[in-house]
Design an enzyme around this catalytic site. Sequence first.
Site, short mmCIF file in Angstrom:
data_model
loop_
_atom_site.label_atom_id
_atom_site.label_comp_id
_atom_site.label_asym_id
_atom_site.label_seq_id
_atom_site.Cartn_x
_atom_site.Cartn_y
_atom_site.Cartn_z
N ASP A 132 0.86 -1.20 0.00
CA ASP A 132 0.00 0.00 0.00
C ASP A 132 0.88 1.23 0.00
O ASP A 132 2.12 1.14 0.09
CB ASP A 132 -0.98 -0.01 1.19
CG ASP A 132 -2.30 0.71 0.85
OD1 ASP A 132 -2.25 1.91 0.51
OD2 ASP A 132 -3.36 0.08 0.91
N LYS A 159 -8.88 -6.28 -3.20
CA LYS A 159 -10.23 -6.17 -2.62
C LYS A 159 -10.65 -4.69 -2.60
O LYS A 159 -9.98 -3.86 -1.98
CB LYS A 159 -10.27 -6.73 -1.20
CG LYS A 159 -11.61 -6.47 -0.52
CD LYS A 159 -11.67 -6.94 0.90
CE LYS A 159 -12.93 -6.42 1.57
NZ LYS A 159 -12.87 -4.98 1.93
N HIS A 209 -12.46 -0.67 -8.23
CA HIS A 209 -13.61 0.22 -8.46
C HIS A 209 -13.27 1.69 -8.18
O HIS A 209 -14.08 2.56 -8.45
CB HIS A 209 -14.85 -0.26 -7.68
CG HIS A 209 -14.76 -0.09 -6.20
ND1 HIS A 209 -15.85 -0.24 -5.37
CD2 HIS A 209 -13.72 0.20 -5.38
CE1 HIS A 209 -15.48 -0.02 -4.13
NE2 HIS A 209 -14.20 0.23 -4.10
N ASP A 250 3.92 1.71 -4.96
CA ASP A 250 2.87 2.18 -5.86
C ASP A 250 2.52 1.02 -6.81
O ASP A 250 3.36 0.59 -7.61
CB ASP A 250 3.41 3.39 -6.64
CG ASP A 250 2.37 3.97 -7.59
OD1 ASP A 250 1.33 3.33 -7.81
OD2 ASP A 250 2.62 5.08 -8.11
N MET A 251 1.30 0.53 -6.71
CA MET A 251 0.89 -0.63 -7.53
C MET A 251 0.93 -0.33 -9.02
O MET A 251 0.95 -1.25 -9.84
CB MET A 251 -0.52 -1.07 -7.13
CG MET A 251 -1.60 -0.04 -7.40
SD MET A 251 -3.14 -0.51 -6.65
CE MET A 251 -4.10 0.98 -6.91
#
Length: 374
Positions: free
Chosen positions: A238, A273, A277, A259-260
């Site tokens: 995260d 999860k 969105h 950073d994804m």
Amino acid sequence: MAEEESRAKMATSSAELLQAEAELVRHSLGYLKSMALHSAVKLGIPDALHRCGGAASLPDLLSTLALPCSKRPYLSRLMKMLAVEGIFTAVAAVDVPAAGEGEGAAAAPSVRYGLNPVSRLLVSGGVSPCVLMGTSPLFLEASLRLPQWFQRDSEGEPAFAMAHGESPYAATGHDMEFNALVNEAMGSDSRYMAELVVRECGEVFTGVTSLVDVGGGNGTMATAIAKAFPHVRCSVLDLPHVVQGVVSTHESVEFAAGDMMEYVPPADAVLLKCVLHNWSDEDCVKILTKCREAIAQGAKAGAGKVIIIDAVVGSPSHSQVLEAQVLMDMQMMMLFMSKEREELNWQKIFMEAGFSHYKIQPVLGMRSIIQLYP
Ligand SMILES: C[S@@+](CC[C@H](N)C(=O)[O-])C[C@H]1O[C@@H](n2cnc3c(N)ncnc32)[C@H](O)[C@@H]1O
Ligand SMILES: COc1ccc(-c2oc3cc(O)cc(O)c3c(=O)c2O)cc1
């Protein structure tokens, strides 16, 4: 006969009109439902009922709440409204006067308010933080900007940014109160969701030995997975201000700041999860491409998977689930200009990110668990 029929028609249309008016009042004053719920949580009413054994009369409830005398008569109004809306139960009871309480005193009707499955979720340890986030001033102020947002040609700027001058994730970077609100809310959602995931679809973790929870917040979900499936080593990726200072409470859970969009550490499985969105289709393709690369590196050839927990809008078994999905969709539009997705939207993103097939299990109420394979 014709006269009778026309009278019947008039009667029906009057009834319809009056019903329509009542519907409009319900919807235009609907925000008072949200704020009454917010008040109940702030006042600690679910916990108070829990301490009273799950139900209490108004006097008993009042005796456990610290309300000023001038406001005590108004609690019945809040409780009545929330009971009508299905948040609490209300059962009429007759108080028989105790011996010596006055000769011939009449039995007084009273109501006992109680917890039901909805309000039981609000007792400490449940999802009250989600209610506080959803009804927070920052969100309400953003919602007041919606008409202006629709009218203004402001490419890429959501109503939240229009109201506050920055995106929600920029705000969590410096507003520590908002950061804590979001992390507590999402952590509380994960705590109760984790139990259901383990109960309803635990087989998803069969054969998985390492898992990265991307955008895993304070690690609630990863910790629940590590506890339920001791063969799974978990890491939580995260942003630095989210994982900073988080202390792992399980030996198989570690935290990584990153950073994804740039890098996802290698693993057998990647969990996302309630992350995708928050993002546009384009960004989801980028994130999922990084996740596919992570499992290509971390898992045996063809063995890895990405596990997504998010809504798949449409065909829910319950109209309340569809309502929850479309309300979440409005919230995502207002906060991020992102969305809740239907299966076809998901499919397009999965294929563009280079995955070959997927499986959707609609077993988590308004959300589904989606397994995605290279
Ligand atoms: C809606 S929260 C979901 C948290 C958690 N997965 C859960 O369901 O409880 C989204 C998470 O994504 C994280 N996030 C946002 N942008 C990120 C990025 N670029 N890289 C890594 N994590 C990010 C946020 O900090 C937040 O914890
Ligand atoms: C940084 O700002 C935000 C991040 C995440 C969310 C958010 O909020 C909710 C609230 C709920 O009651 C349930 C949910 O599933 C979510 C989310 O998934 C989510 O991303 C809001 C603001």
